[in-house]
Motif scaffolding. Sequence first.
Motif, PDB file in Angstrom:
ATOM      1  N   GLU A   1      -1.808   3.369   4.975  1.00  0.00           N
ATOM      2  CA  GLU A   1      -1.143   2.628   6.050  1.00  0.00           C
ATOM      3  C   GLU A   1      -2.097   2.338   7.211  1.00  0.00           C
ATOM      4  O   GLU A   1      -2.116   1.220   7.752  1.00  0.00           O
ATOM      5  N   PHE A   2      -2.886   3.326   7.612  1.00  0.00           N
ATOM      6  CA  PHE A   2      -3.801   3.131   8.740  1.00  0.00           C
ATOM      7  C   PHE A   2      -4.781   1.994   8.458  1.00  0.00           C
ATOM      8  O   PHE A   2      -4.977   1.103   9.291  1.00  0.00           O
ATOM      9  N   ASP A   3      -5.413   2.028   7.275  1.00  0.00           N
ATOM     10  CA  ASP A   3      -6.380   0.983   6.921  1.00  0.00           C
ATOM     11  C   ASP A   3      -5.714  -0.380   6.847  1.00  0.00           C
ATOM     12  O   ASP A   3      -6.268  -1.393   7.297  1.00  0.00           O
ATOM     13  N   ALA A   4      -4.508  -0.422   6.246  1.00  0.00           N
ATOM     14  CA  ALA A   4      -3.810  -1.695   6.078  1.00  0.00           C
ATOM     15  C   ALA A   4      -3.436  -2.299   7.429  1.00  0.00           C
ATOM     16  O   ALA A   4      -3.582  -3.512   7.641  1.00  0.00           O
ATOM     17  N   ARG A   5      -2.952  -1.475   8.341  1.00  0.00           N
ATOM     18  CA  ARG A   5      -2.570  -2.002   9.658  1.00  0.00           C
ATOM     19  C   ARG A   5      -3.793  -2.473  10.438  1.00  0.00           C
ATOM     20  O   ARG A   5      -3.707  -3.438  11.214  1.00  0.00           O
ATOM     21  N   ASN A   6      -4.909  -1.808  10.255  1.00  0.00           N
ATOM     22  CA  ASN A   6      -6.132  -2.268  10.913  1.00  0.00           C
ATOM     23  C   ASN A   6      -6.529  -3.662  10.434  1.00  0.00           C
ATOM     24  O   ASN A   6      -6.960  -4.509  11.222  1.00  0.00           O
ATOM     25  N   ILE A   7      -6.377  -3.896   9.131  1.00  0.00           N
ATOM     26  CA  ILE A   7      -6.769  -5.191   8.568  1.00  0.00           C
ATOM     27  C   ILE A   7      -5.793  -6.289   8.953  1.00  0.00           C
ATOM     28  O   ILE A   7      -6.201  -7.410   9.306  1.00  0.00           O
ATOM     29  N   LEU A   8      -4.505  -5.998   8.918  1.00  0.00           N
ATOM     30  CA  LEU A   8      -3.504  -7.051   9.100  1.00  0.00           C
ATOM     31  C   LEU A   8      -2.966  -7.183  10.526  1.00  0.00           C
ATOM     32  O   LEU A   8      -2.439  -8.248  10.874  1.00  0.00           O
ATOM     33  N   ASN A   9      -3.076  -6.130  11.326  1.00  0.00           N
ATOM     34  CA  ASN A   9      -2.431  -6.164  12.642  1.00  0.00           C
ATOM     35  C   ASN A   9      -3.385  -6.136  13.824  1.00  0.00           C
ATOM     36  O   ASN A   9      -3.062  -6.656  14.896  1.00  0.00           O
ATOM     37  N   ALA A  10      -4.548  -5.508  13.654  1.00  0.00           N
ATOM     38  CA  ALA A  10      -5.454  -5.362  14.802  1.00  0.00           C
ATOM     39  C   ALA A  10      -6.014  -6.716  15.227  1.00  0.00           C
ATOM     40  O   ALA A  10      -6.344  -7.561  14.400  1.00  0.00           O
ATOM     41  N   GLU A  11      -6.133  -6.923  16.526  1.00  0.00           N
ATOM     42  CA  GLU A  11      -6.720  -8.152  17.041  1.00  0.00           C
ATOM     43  C   GLU A  11      -8.246  -8.085  17.046  1.00  0.00           C
ATOM     44  O   GLU A  11      -8.922  -9.098  16.841  1.00  0.00           O
TER      45      GLU A  11
ATOM     46  N   VAL B   1       0.849  -1.195   0.000  1.00  0.00           N
ATOM     47  CA  VAL B   1       0.000   0.000   0.000  1.00  0.00           C
ATOM     48  C   VAL B   1       0.883   1.243   0.000  1.00  0.00           C
ATOM     49  O   VAL B   1       2.058   1.197   0.380  1.00  0.00           O
ATOM     50  N   SER B   2       0.290   2.355  -0.404  1.00  0.00           N
ATOM     51  CA  SER B   2       0.965   3.639  -0.296  1.00  0.00           C
ATOM     52  C   SER B   2       0.827   4.156   1.134  1.00  0.00           C
ATOM     53  O   SER B   2      -0.011   3.668   1.905  1.00  0.00           O
ATOM     54  N   PRO B   3       1.641   5.142   1.536  1.00  0.00           N
ATOM     55  CA  PRO B   3       1.522   5.693   2.896  1.00  0.00           C
ATOM     56  C   PRO B   3       0.113   6.178   3.228  1.00  0.00           C
ATOM     57  O   PRO B   3      -0.285   6.146   4.402  1.00  0.00           O
ATOM     58  N   ALA B   4      -0.657   6.594   2.226  1.00  0.00           N
ATOM     59  CA  ALA B   4      -2.009   7.092   2.478  1.00  0.00           C
ATOM     60  C   ALA B   4      -2.930   6.004   3.026  1.00  0.00           C
ATOM     61  O   ALA B   4      -3.936   6.310   3.674  1.00  0.00           O
TER      62      ALA B   4
END
Length: 296
Positions: free
Chosen positions: A263-273, A258-261
Amino acid sequence: MIINAQTLDLAFKGFKTVYTDAYLQVPSFAEKIFMKVPSQSRDESYGWLGQFPQLREWIGARVVHNLKSYGFTITKRMFESTVSVSRNDIADDRMGVFKPMFSEMGQLARRPPEELMFGLIKNGFNSLCFDGQNFFDTDHPIIKDEQVELVSNMQAGTGPAWFLFDTSRGVRPVIWQERESCEFQGMTDPENPNVFLNNEYVYGVRARVNAGFGLWQLAFGSKAALTAENYAAARAAMMNFCSDGGRKLGVSPTVLVVSPALEFDARNILNAEITSGGGTNVWRNTAELIIPPYVA
């Protein structure tokens, strides 16, 4: 400092060490995606793209897979970076002043694969691959039940693009073609006209490389919103990709770019429990996240 062959060789080795140390310290995202192909010529044709000689039960004679020729060729490009150092500065033993310059040269020499690779991916919605379609397209042709079936590896939209890749196989979504990797060189011969006329030594790096598309079946591009639903749909589409003949390829997405724009959405999908609704995030750790600056 006395200027002679020995001191010039020491200066060259010192500059090269600074360059190399900086080069090796720069993280490479592209290496996680590309397939490195050594090359001994100006360009290479990849006629084998599009064939998947899968294992089959041996009944009767062997089935020989002819590697189709799609006329897909990647031509090398030249890259260079060059600086000069005054003979007086070496004579006055001021070489330490130039260490930051050679360190920066080393870091910048690491960027061509990143810029070429992710720039290629970013433009994949409008750039052709081996089957004559755009790399990310809605109508890649495959033969299924003796009929042409059109397959999509993209989601339409108007937002920032994001990408899924399967990088677990010997063949990768992107090809990194390398004729000559970055090589540090110096021009210090006192008989050289530049040294004689300009009283300076020249140092630089050169490379002959290029990037090109590999298999579209190992990639998925989207400009739709990066939501759990769209991420799930993209994964499901990739895992359903078939080869000619309708046999599943066994694609399994491993990397989300993903682009930096985004990052928040991507981390929510892949990292959030936990999801925003309070439920368990079933997509946690389903792909490695890469956020290069070159896909924006």
